[in-house]
Write an enzyme that holds these catalytic residues in place. Sequence first.
Site, PDB file in Angstrom:
ATOM      1  N   LYS A 205      -1.660  -0.342  -8.674  1.00 35.54           N
ATOM      2  CA  LYS A 205      -1.063  -1.778  -9.160  1.00 35.54           C
ATOM      3  C   LYS A 205      -0.980  -2.814  -7.778  1.00 35.54           C
ATOM      4  CE  LYS A 205       1.852  -0.066 -12.992  1.00 35.54           C
ATOM      5  NZ  LYS A 205       3.063   0.055 -13.500  1.00 35.54           N
TER       6      LYS A 205
ATOM      7  N   ASP B 249      -2.153   8.165  -1.359  1.00 34.58           N
ATOM      8  CA  ASP B 249      -1.839   7.755  -2.649  1.00 34.58           C
ATOM      9  C   ASP B 249      -2.371   6.244  -2.836  1.00 34.58           C
ATOM     10  OD1 ASP B 249      -0.272   6.471  -4.801  1.00 34.58           O
ATOM     11  OD2 ASP B 249       1.311   7.785  -4.283  1.00 34.58           O
TER      12      ASP B 249
ATOM     13  N   GLU C  54      -3.019  15.024  10.738  1.00 34.74           N
ATOM     14  CA  GLU C  54      -3.545  14.855   9.285  1.00 34.74           C
ATOM     15  C   GLU C  54      -2.318  14.279   8.636  1.00 34.74           C
ATOM     16  OE1 GLU C  54      -5.351  16.792   5.273  1.00 34.74           O
ATOM     17  OE2 GLU C  54      -5.877  17.707   7.255  1.00 34.74           O
TER      18      GLU C  54
END
Length: 238
Positions: free
Chosen positions: A147, A143, A69
């Site tokens: 942007k 994450d 993981e």
Amino acid sequence: MADKSHPSGAPWRNFYGRLKGKSLRKSQKVYIDEDLAALSPGKVDWDVNPEREAIDLQGLFGDRPVWLEIGFGGGEHMVHQAARNPGTGLIGCEPYINGVAMLLGKIRDEGCENIRIHPGDVRDLFDVLPAKSVDRAFLLYPDPWPKKRHHRRRFVTPEHLEPLAQVLKPGAIFRVATDIPDYVRQTLQQVPKHGFEWLAEGPADWREPWDDWLSTRYEQKALREGRVPHYLTFRREG
């Protein structure tokens, strides 16, 4: 090639994620001090393994399948899978020490004995995992780096996917869960370029969670905020 100006011989690798959040509770500090070292998968970091010798998965887990993981967050999914699959060995990689502490607490509560933890960059772990040794990998709510100029920091880039493909066995499953539409786009664009087949046959295959799924706190936050989870399943070709 390694950067010889680095004392350990390690290559220069930019790291952009968080390493630490709010102060650890006293109990969490105890988990780190008492439990973490015993749950190490072996010599992973460059300062203790500059020759990048492979870790001994046979010594860790015997003949059990190995699952990985990547970024386990608070560890709830890892503990769920470990308890559900006692005949499997799981390695979790997470540089965020608060998440590591949370996982250690859950391991104590559940008594799981088939988990090992690397509290650092998964790229260092890729260096020392034997080729074609991992049976399944999970990338769950990574994450998103929303942007555009930060998209190169995402996991689904060649810097991460190439070594991931090397350590997965032919036929191994790679699961990706995300609530960010552009992350879905980049995942579907990049992952098949690195030796993976997307296994979806219809919309339910990415709209509905896996049969053994445990909804994480990150997913619950996404649902509260009106974002739609996507569940992408790939198979390593070869």
